[in-house]
Write a protein that holds these residues in place. Structure first.
Motif, PDB file in Angstrom:
ATOM      1  N   ARG A  20      29.945  32.564  46.431  1.00  9.95           N
ATOM      2  CA  ARG A  20      29.910  32.823  44.991  1.00  9.95           C
ATOM      3  C   ARG A  20      28.681  32.223  44.321  1.00  9.95           C
ATOM      4  O   ARG A  20      28.002  32.877  43.528  1.00  9.95           O
ATOM      5  CB  ARG A  20      31.175  32.266  44.341  1.00  9.95           C
ATOM      6  N   TYR A 152      33.023  23.237  37.461  1.00  6.07           N
ATOM      7  CA  TYR A 152      32.970  24.691  37.289  1.00  6.07           C
ATOM      8  C   TYR A 152      34.090  25.214  36.394  1.00  6.07           C
ATOM      9  O   TYR A 152      35.281  25.035  36.679  1.00  6.07           O
ATOM     10  CB  TYR A 152      33.065  25.397  38.644  1.00  6.07           C
ATOM     11  N   SER A 154      34.936  28.145  36.263  1.00  2.00           N
ATOM     12  CA  SER A 154      35.666  29.159  37.033  1.00  2.00           C
ATOM     13  C   SER A 154      36.995  28.630  37.555  1.00  2.00           C
ATOM     14  O   SER A 154      37.867  29.420  37.953  1.00  2.00           O
ATOM     15  CB  SER A 154      34.820  29.650  38.208  1.00  2.00           C
ATOM     16  N   THR A 155      37.170  27.313  37.539  1.00  2.00           N
ATOM     17  CA  THR A 155      38.455  26.722  37.949  1.00  2.00           C
ATOM     18  C   THR A 155      39.604  27.263  37.109  1.00  2.00           C
ATOM     19  O   THR A 155      40.754  27.299  37.560  1.00  2.00           O
ATOM     20  CB  THR A 155      38.380  25.183  37.836  1.00  2.00           C
ATOM     21  N   GLU A 157      40.375  30.114  36.629  1.00  5.57           N
ATOM     22  CA  GLU A 157      40.969  31.269  37.295  1.00  5.57           C
ATOM     23  C   GLU A 157      42.209  30.904  38.107  1.00  5.57           C
ATOM     24  O   GLU A 157      43.056  31.762  38.365  1.00  5.57           O
ATOM     25  CB  GLU A 157      39.935  31.926  38.212  1.00  5.57           C
ATOM     26  N   ALA A 181      29.680  26.679  33.046  1.00  2.00           N
ATOM     27  CA  ALA A 181      29.661  28.028  33.613  1.00  2.00           C
ATOM     28  C   ALA A 181      28.741  28.127  34.822  1.00  2.00           C
ATOM     29  O   ALA A 181      27.649  27.544  34.839  1.00  2.00           O
ATOM     30  CB  ALA A 181      29.220  29.029  32.555  1.00  2.00           C
ATOM     31  N   HIS A 182      29.176  28.892  35.817  1.00  2.00           N
ATOM     32  CA  HIS A 182      28.351  29.161  36.998  1.00  2.00           C
ATOM     33  C   HIS A 182      26.964  29.683  36.601  1.00  2.00           C
ATOM     34  O   HIS A 182      25.946  29.264  37.173  1.00  2.00           O
ATOM     35  CB  HIS A 182      29.033  30.208  37.889  1.00  2.00           C
ATOM     36  N   VAL A 289      33.856  31.564  28.534  1.00  2.00           N
ATOM     37  CA  VAL A 289      34.334  31.802  29.900  1.00  2.00           C
ATOM     38  C   VAL A 289      35.760  32.335  29.871  1.00  2.00           C
ATOM     39  O   VAL A 289      36.096  33.296  30.579  1.00  2.00           O
ATOM     40  CB  VAL A 289      34.250  30.509  30.735  1.00  2.00           C
ATOM     41  N   PHE A 293      37.172  35.986  31.033  1.00  2.00           N
ATOM     42  CA  PHE A 293      38.263  36.109  31.992  1.00  2.00           C
ATOM     43  C   PHE A 293      39.364  37.016  31.440  1.00  2.00           C
ATOM     44  O   PHE A 293      39.903  37.859  32.166  1.00  2.00           O
ATOM     45  CB  PHE A 293      38.843  34.731  32.317  1.00  2.00           C
TER      46      PHE A 293
END
Length: 300
Positions: A20, A152, A154-155, A157, A181-182, A289, A293
């Protein structure tokens, strides 16, 4: 003014380029340097066929098979070691093997994707592994950069789908986290690769400007979703027993608890302006973010 520094004829190797983070780094890097100056080290070269078609040098490499890395890193001027997606003490061992191979290749500079909480005293196991890797990197006698990525975003998610389904964040006690953010970290990593001297040694924490705990996340998600999402605090052992009962391996549950323990001890409660100064703009917010999502969730 273009703030990117073009490195002519200097070979940059990026590991984990089908993962990723690594994939996004290579894609961004190719916007700024010629493809024939980029090489990638991947476990399965077939998965990097698109990069090969663009002129990127693709070679097989696996941190757990150090001998293969010598070929993967051949001719490198810089190597970006994207930290291994391995849990436990084996992670530091794998990262050390990659760093050693980069040094053997003759690379003048080695970069490593570390973590804002890198510390031998971290309650979050990756923090201890990153600290060990950083120390090894600093001892190699080459120019280096340890990129201390913010936690991150994205965690989310892993937790938002259940919260949307049940109306609750049913999780152990936590604390403030500077969710990052990534995309911002990818841009920072590429700046580090293409502008030598901007980020040297161990960086400050590369974080977004805002800290949120899961109560804050519940509030923001409620506003975005247009319905109430409640934060429910549950004891560590009760949560662990429940998720194991739902199929999570015990080791993974204990690993995850480390994140909550570190958060409530304040170990993630840090922000720093370095990332935003580097990007020349505000960092992507946790709200953005979460909104992204939700959009993706609605499109499924």
């Amino acid at each position: 003014m273009n703030h990117w520094f073009m490195l002519e004829e200097a070979m940059i190797i990026v590991t984990g380029a089908t993962g990723r983070l690594g994939h996004k780094i290579v894609e961004k890097l190719l916007d700024h340097v010629p493809a024939d100056t980029v090489g990638v080290s991947v476990r399965d070269p077939d998965k990097a066929a698109v990069l090969a078609a663009r002129g990127v040098r693709v070679r097989a490499g696996d941190f757990t098979e150090p001998a293969r890395l010598d070929h993967a890193f051949e001719g490198a001027d810089q190597v970006l070691v994207v930290s291994a997606s391995i849990r436990g003490p084996q992670a530091a061992g794998a990262n050390r093997a990659a760093i050693d191979a980069a040094v053997r290749s003759g690379a003048a500079r080695v970069l490593y994707t570390s973590h804002q909480v890198a510390s031998p005293d971290s309650l979050f196991d990756p923090g201890r592994q990153h600290a060990e890797t950083e120390k090894h990197l600093a001892d190699q006698g080459v120019a280096y950069t340890a990129l201390r990525h913010g936690f991150y975003a994205s965690t989310f998610e892993h937790y938002v789908p259940a919260a949307l389904r049940t109306g609750e964040f049913w999780l152990p006690q936590d604390g403030p986290v500077s969710w990052t953010a990534h995309a911002d970290l990818v841009e920072a990593d590429v700046i580090a690769l293409t502008r030598p001297g901007v980020l040297d040694g161990v960086t400050p924490p590369l974080t977004a400007a805002e800290m949120l705990d899961f109560s804050d996340v519940a509030r923001v998600l409620s506003e975005l979703a247009g319905r109430t999402i409640t934060r429910v605090v549950v004891g560590d052992e009760e949560w662990k027993e429940a998720v194991i009962g739902q199929g999570m391996p015990a080791a993974a549950a204990e690993f995850t608890l480390g994140m909550f323990r570190a958060a409530r001890a304040g170990q993630f409660a840090v922000t720093d302006p370095t990332l935003e100064n580097l990007l020349g703009r505000p960092a992507i917010s946790a709200r953005a973010v979460l909104a992204s999502f939700l959009t993706q969730h609605d499109e499924r």
